[in-house]
Write an enzyme that holds these catalytic residues in place. Structure first.
Site, PDB file in Angstrom:
ATOM      1  N   ARG A 112       0.871  -1.182   0.000  1.00 16.69           N
ATOM      2  CA  ARG A 112       0.000   0.000   0.000  1.00 16.69           C
ATOM      3  C   ARG A 112       0.902   1.224   0.000  1.00 16.69           C
ATOM      4  O   ARG A 112       2.119   1.080  -0.034  1.00 16.69           O
ATOM      5  CB  ARG A 112      -0.911   0.000   1.224  1.00 16.69           C
ATOM      6  CG  ARG A 112      -0.142  -0.012   2.532  1.00 16.69           C
ATOM      7  CD  ARG A 112      -1.062   0.067   3.729  1.00 16.69           C
ATOM      8  NE  ARG A 112      -0.296  -0.072   4.952  1.00 16.69           N
ATOM      9  CZ  ARG A 112      -0.801   0.050   6.172  1.00 16.69           C
ATOM     10  NH1 ARG A 112      -2.082   0.322   6.323  1.00 16.69           N
ATOM     11  NH2 ARG A 112      -0.045  -0.089   7.233  1.00 16.69           N
ATOM     12  N   GLU A 151      -1.588   7.693   6.339  1.00 16.28           N
ATOM     13  CA  GLU A 151      -0.146   7.656   6.633  1.00 16.28           C
ATOM     14  C   GLU A 151       0.732   7.838   5.393  1.00 16.28           C
ATOM     15  O   GLU A 151       1.476   6.931   5.010  1.00 16.28           O
ATOM     16  CB  GLU A 151       0.223   6.359   7.349  1.00 16.28           C
ATOM     17  CG  GLU A 151      -0.326   6.291   8.751  1.00 16.28           C
ATOM     18  CD  GLU A 151       0.226   5.107   9.555  1.00 16.28           C
ATOM     19  OE1 GLU A 151       0.686   4.130   8.949  1.00 16.28           O
ATOM     20  OE2 GLU A 151       0.183   5.184  10.791  1.00 16.28           O
ATOM     21  N   CYS A 158      10.981   7.736  -9.692  1.00 16.92           N
ATOM     22  CA  CYS A 158      10.694   7.408 -11.096  1.00 16.92           C
ATOM     23  C   CYS A 158      11.023   8.593 -12.014  1.00 16.92           C
ATOM     24  O   CYS A 158      11.285   9.705 -11.548  1.00 16.92           O
ATOM     25  CB  CYS A 158       9.244   6.981 -11.250  1.00 16.92           C
ATOM     26  SG  CYS A 158       8.084   8.346 -11.188  1.00 16.92           S
ATOM     27  N   CYS A 161       8.838  11.589 -11.518  1.00 23.84           N
ATOM     28  CA  CYS A 161       9.243  12.410 -10.371  1.00 23.84           C
ATOM     29  C   CYS A 161      10.471  13.237 -10.742  1.00 23.84           C
ATOM     30  O   CYS A 161      10.584  14.405 -10.361  1.00 23.84           O
ATOM     31  CB  CYS A 161       9.529  11.534  -9.159  1.00 23.84           C
ATOM     32  SG  CYS A 161       8.022  10.947  -8.364  1.00 23.84           S
ATOM     33  N   GLU A 310      -4.827   6.655  16.074  1.00 24.36           N
ATOM     34  CA  GLU A 310      -4.621   5.205  16.145  1.00 24.36           C
ATOM     35  C   GLU A 310      -3.652   4.879  17.266  1.00 24.36           C
ATOM     36  O   GLU A 310      -2.716   5.636  17.539  1.00 24.36           O
ATOM     37  CB  GLU A 310      -3.990   4.656  14.856  1.00 24.36           C
ATOM     38  CG  GLU A 310      -4.859   4.631  13.645  1.00 24.36           C
ATOM     39  CD  GLU A 310      -4.126   4.021  12.438  1.00 24.36           C
ATOM     40  OE1 GLU A 310      -3.260   3.138  12.634  1.00 24.36           O
ATOM     41  OE2 GLU A 310      -4.399   4.442  11.317  1.00 24.36           O
TER      42      GLU A 310
HETATM   43  C1  GLA Z   1      -0.933   2.121  10.634  1.00 21.10           C
HETATM   44  C2  GLA Z   1      -2.040   2.201   9.617  1.00 21.10           C
HETATM   45  C3  GLA Z   1      -3.149   1.246   9.848  1.00 21.10           C
HETATM   46  C4  GLA Z   1      -2.634  -0.085  10.342  1.00 21.10           C
HETATM   47  C5  GLA Z   1      -1.804   0.126  11.572  1.00 21.10           C
HETATM   48  C6  GLA Z   1      -1.295  -1.148  12.179  1.00 21.10           C
HETATM   49  O1  GLA Z   1      -1.003   3.047  11.611  1.00 21.10           O
HETATM   50  O2  GLA Z   1      -2.558   3.499   9.475  1.00 21.10           O
HETATM   51  O3  GLA Z   1      -3.837   1.089   8.630  1.00 21.10           O
HETATM   52  O4  GLA Z   1      -1.878  -0.684   9.346  1.00 21.10           O
HETATM   53  O5  GLA Z   1      -0.684   0.896  11.222  1.00 21.10           O
HETATM   54  O6  GLA Z   1      -0.511  -0.892  13.308  1.00 21.10           O
HETATM   55 ZN    ZN Z   2       7.438   8.852  -9.056  1.00 15.32          ZN
END
Ligand code: GLA
Ligand code: ZN
Length: 679
Positions: A112, A151, A158, A161, A310
Site C-alpha cells: 500500500r 499515513e 521514477c 518524479c 490510532e
Molecule cells: C498504521 C495504519 C493502519 C494499520 C496500523 C497497524 O497506523 O494506518 O492502517 O496498518 O498501522 O498498526
Molecule cells: Zn514517481
C-alpha cells in the site's frame, strides 16, 4: 479542530473495516462496539478496489450499507478517502502510478502507499474518487472529519518524479547556475549545463547505503527530500480542496506518524484543519520518548489539541517483537496522549482481520468473537471512564510551557546526510537527551519549529542545530538580547539551508551569541570517551568533542584528558539581557538533568510538580480550570504530595495541599485544581 463543543466528550473508537467481513457479523459488531462504549469509527480507509472496480465503474452499494448501519447505530464517523492504496487494475493499465525504488527498480503492483505521488493518473483518479465520496456522503451529519488517504510516506524515484523535480527546482532557483552554486557542483566536476542534466539522487546516482542513506551531494539529496515531501503534500492538497469545497463545514486531516523523517510535518500541518497521529511505540520505548512525540505533534499547530487517531489496544503485528501491552498500559498510554494535548482516544482496529499481515494486530473484537476477553474489558472500562468521568472537562485545553525545544525537519535530513564527523550523529536522539531531562524534572515543554515565536519562552533549546537557516540566527540574537536564554550543542551553526558551510569559524552565525569559536570537532568511536567535571561529578564526553576557544563566554566545564585537556566543553555567555549556553559534546543523563535543573532554577522556571523521577506530570488548562495529569509508568506504587487543593476527576477523591496521593503501577490521576475554573 473537531467540533468538540457539539460532541462534548473525548471521542473514542477507531478504524473499522466491515467490508472485509461477511455482512452477517455487522450487527454483532454494532452490539459489541456499543458495549465497549465506542462512539466514533474511522471508515473507508482502504476501499478503492471495492469502490472503483474499473476505470469507469463506481460501486458504492456496500459503503452505502455500512454508512447507514453506522449512522443508524448512533456512531460518529471519521470518513477516509481510500486513496492510500490503489486498485490492481490501475497498476495493470497505467504503470506510471507505480513507484521506483532508490535502487532504480520499478515496483510492480503490491503493498500500500504504493502510488507515485507525481503520477498524473494517480492524482486524477484519487481526485475523482474523493469527489464522488464527498458528494455522496456530504449530508451525513455524523461525519466529524475527513481522513485523507492514510499515513503518507515513502519516496519515489521514477522518471516522472525526476521531471517534476526539475520543475520544482526551476521554480526555486530560476537558473541552472543558481543550482550549481547551491549544490556546490564544481566539486568533482559535477557542473550542470542544462536542467535535463538533473537526475533524481538515488542509489544509482549520488546516494549510497552506509547504515542508512548517505549521499555524495547533500545539496541535491536535501532538495529531493523536500521535493518528495512537497509532492505528497500536493496529493493531500488536491483531495483537501475538493473536500473543503463540497463540505466546508467538515474539517480535513490525515494521520501523521510522530517523528517520521520522510515528511516535513511542520510544512504539512499548515494544510491540516487539525493534527492527528498514530502512536505505536515499541515495547521498550521510554515514556519520555512517547511524550516527546506527542509534544511534537501538539507543537505543529502551536499547542492546539490534536487527535490520537490510532494506537493498538493490545499488540502490534509489525514490530520485530510484538509484546502485549500489560494490563492498564492501554489506559495509561491513552491518558498520556490526553495529558499532552489529545482530545480523542482511538485505536486501530475494531475487529481483528481474517488474513494478511494484520491478522494478529490487536483489536477491540478478537478472533474469538465475543466480549469476554481482557482486552475488551479494558477497552469497555476506559470507554465508560471517558464518558462518565472525563466528559468534556479537558477538551480544548492548552499547556503553558516556558521551555521550548526546536525541532526542524530540514536540519534532520541535512545533519544525517552529512559525511562526517560521525555516522552516529542522530538528530532525534540528541533532541531526546534534552527533552528527557526536562521530562524527568517534570517541566512542560513545547516542541517548536523555526517559524514559531520565541518571545513567550524563558528557555529555548536547539540541540544539534547543524543547519541554521537564513535569518534564524537573527531571531535567536533578538531573543537573547531581549533577555531570553538559549542553549545549543556541538555540530551547530555549520551550514545554511543549502548545506553550504558558513565560513569564518564554527558555529557560524551563532558565534557571537555564544561567545565561542569551535576550531575542530573530534569524533570518538563508541568504545572511547573523554570526560569533564560538573558540580562535583564526572561526566563522560561521547560521540563528538568540540575543541573550542572562548570569545567572551565563560567556561563552565573543561575536558579532563587527551590533547585538548583543559579546553572548554560547556560554556555560558551573557549576551544583551540574556544568556547563551553551549554543550560541546554528548554526555550522560545525569549531566543533562543537573545542568538543566540549574538553568531552570536560575531562570525561576517552575516544574509542574516537585517529585522524584518516575511519575509523569503535565498541566492542561481551559475554561473548566487546570488539570494536573499524573501518570505512573513505573512498576512500583508512587507517592506524590499535592501542592494545591484539587479533586481527582477519575475517582472523585478530594485532596488538600500537602496530602499524599498514591498511584499504583500504571495508574493515572487527573486532578482538577480547586478554584482554577474561569468564573
Ligand atoms: C498504521 C495504519 C493502519 C494499520 C496500523 C497497524 O497506523 O494506518 O492502517 O496498518 O498501522 O498498526
Ligand atoms: Zn514517481
Amino acid at each position: 479542530m473537531i467540533e468538540t463543543d457539539k460532541i462534548k466528550k473525548i471521542l473514542y473508537g477507531g478504524d473499522y473495516n466491515p467490508e472485509q467481513w461477511p455482512e452477517e457479523v455487522w450487527e454483532e459488531d454494532m452490539r459489541m462496539l456499543k458495549l465497549a462504549n465506542i462512539d466514533i469509527l474511522t471508515l473507508n480507509v482502504f476501499n478503492w478496489a471495492m469502490l472503483q472496480p474499473d476505470e469507469d465503474t463506481y460501486d458504492f452499494s456496500k459503503l452505502d450499507k455500512i454508512m447507514k448501519l453506522v449512522r443508524d447505530n448512533g456512531f460518529k464517523v471519521f470518513m477516509a478517502t481510500s486513496t492510500g492504496a490503489h486498485p490492481a487494475w490501475m497498476a495493470r493499465k497505467h504503470p506510471d502510478i507505480l513507484r521506483t525504488q532508490a535502487n532504480g527498480v520499478r515496483r510492480k503492483y503490491g503493498r500500500r502507499h504504493n502510488a507515485c505521488p507525481n503520477s498524473p493518473t494517480y492524482r486524477k483518479y484519487a481526485a475523482a474518487l474523493t469527489e464522488k465520496i464527498a458528494m455522496r456522503y456530504a449530508d451525513y451529519d455524523n461525519i466529524v472529519a475527513w481522513h485523507v488517504s492514510n499515513e503518507y510516506g515513502g519516496i519515489c524515484y521514477c522518471e516522472n518524479c525526476e521531471k517534476k523535480f526539475r520543475e520544482w527546482l526551476q521554480k526555486k532557483y530560476q537558473t541552472i547556475d543558481a543550482v550549481n552554486h547551491a549544490w556546490n557542483m564544481n566539486f568533482w566536476s559535477h557542473t550542470l549545463y542544462d536542467w535535463e542534466d538533473i537526475v533524481a539522487p538515488s542509489l544509482i546516482t549520488e546516494e549510497f547505503e552506509n547504515d542508512g542513506l548517505r549521499t555524495t551531494f547533500q545539496g541535491i539529496s536535501l532538495d529531493y527530500a523536500r521535493f518528495n515531501s512537497d509532492s505528497m503534500l500536493e496529493c493531500y492538497k488536491i483531495e483537501k480542496e475538493i473536500l473543503t469545497k463540497i463540505t466546508p463545514h467538515i474539517p480535513v486531516t490525515t494521520n501523521f506518524m510522530g517523528m517520521f523523517k520522510t515528511l516535513d510535518y511542520q510544512k504539512w500541518s499548515k494544510e491540516l484543519d487539525f493534527v492527528g497521529w498514530d502512536n505505536y511505540p515499541e515495547y521498550n520505548d521510554e515514556p519520555a520518548e512517547i511524550a516527546m512525540r506527542h509534544d511534537l505533534m501538539r507543537g505543529l499547530k502551536q499547542g492546539k489539541p490534536f487527535a490520537l487517531l490510532e494506537q493498538t489496544p493490545s499488540v502490534n503485528n509489525w514490530h520485530a517483537i510484538c509484546k502485549l501491552k500489560r494490563p492498564g498500559v492501554m489506559r495509561l498510554w491513552s491518558y498520556q496522549a490526553v495529558a499532552h494535548g489529545a482530545d480523542t482516544v482511538m485505536f486501530f482496529q475494531m475487529r481483528r482481520s481474517l488474513g494478511a499481515c494484520e491478522k494478529f494486530h490487536g483489536a477491540v473484537i478478537d478472533h474469538v468473537g465475543h466480549e469476554d476477553t481482557r482486552v475488551f474489558r479494558e477497552i469497555e472500562d476506559m470507554g465508560l471512564e471517558l464518558q462518565d468521568k472525563m466528559k468534556d472537562l479537558t477538551l480544548g485545553s492548552r499547556m503553558d510551557s516556558k521551555i521550548a525545544i526546536l525541532f526542524d525537519w530540514d536540519n534532520w535530513w541535512a545533519s544525517e546526510f552529512s559525511a562526517g564527523p560521525s555516522k552516529s550523529i542522530n538528530y532525534p536522539k540528541e533532541v531526546k537527551q534534552y527533552y528527557k531531562a526536562l521530562y524527568n524534572l517534570h517541566h512542560s515543554v513545547d516542541m517548536i519549529s523555526v517559524e514559531d515565536d520565541l518571545s513567550e519562552y524563558q528557555l529555548v533549546i536547539a540541540p544539534l542545530l547543524y543547519m541554521c537557516k537564513e535569518g534564524y540566527d537573527e531571531k535567536i540574537r533578538e531573543y537573547v538580547k531581549n533577555g531570553g536564554t538559549f542553549l545549543t550543542t556541538y555540530f551547530s551553526g555549520y551550514v545554511d539551508e543549502h548545506d553550504l558551510v558558513v565560513t569564518g569559524g564554527y558555529p557560524g552565525k551563532l558565534r557571537d551569541i555564544l561567545g565561542i569559536w569551535v576550531e575542530e570537532i573530534d569524533a570518538l568511536p563508541e568504545e572511547e570517551s573523554n570526560s569533564f567535571y560538573y558540580k562535583g561529578k564526572t561526566h563522560p564526553a561521547y560521540l563528538a568533542c568540540d575543541l573550542m576557544h572562548l570569545e567572551g563566554a565563560e567556561e563552565l566545564c573543561s575536558y579532563n584528558s587527551d590533547f585538548y585537556m583543559g579546553m572548554p566543553v560547556v560554556t555560558k555567555n551573557r549576551y544583551g539581557n540574556g544568556l547563551a549556553y553551549y554543550v560541546g559534546t554528548r554526555t550522560d543523563e545525569s549531566f543533562y538533568r543537573d545542568f538543566l535543573q540549574a538553568i531552570c532554577e536560575e531562570l525561576d522556571i517552575k516544574p509542574v510538580i516537585q517529585a522524584p523521577e518516575g511519575i509523569e506530570a503535565t498541566l492542561r488548562k481551559n475554561k473548566n480550570g487546570e488539570f494536573l495529569f499524573l501518570l505512573n509508568h513505573t512498576k512500583e506504587p508512587f507517592l506524590v504530595k499535592m501542592e494545591k487543593d484539587g479533586k481527582n476527576i477519575l475517582t472523585g477523591c478530594s485532596y488538600r495541599a500537602g496530602d499524599p496521593i498514591v498511584l499504583k503501577e500504571a495508574d493515572v490521576a487527573i486532578i482538577q485544581m480547586i478554584g482554577s475554573e474561569e468564573s
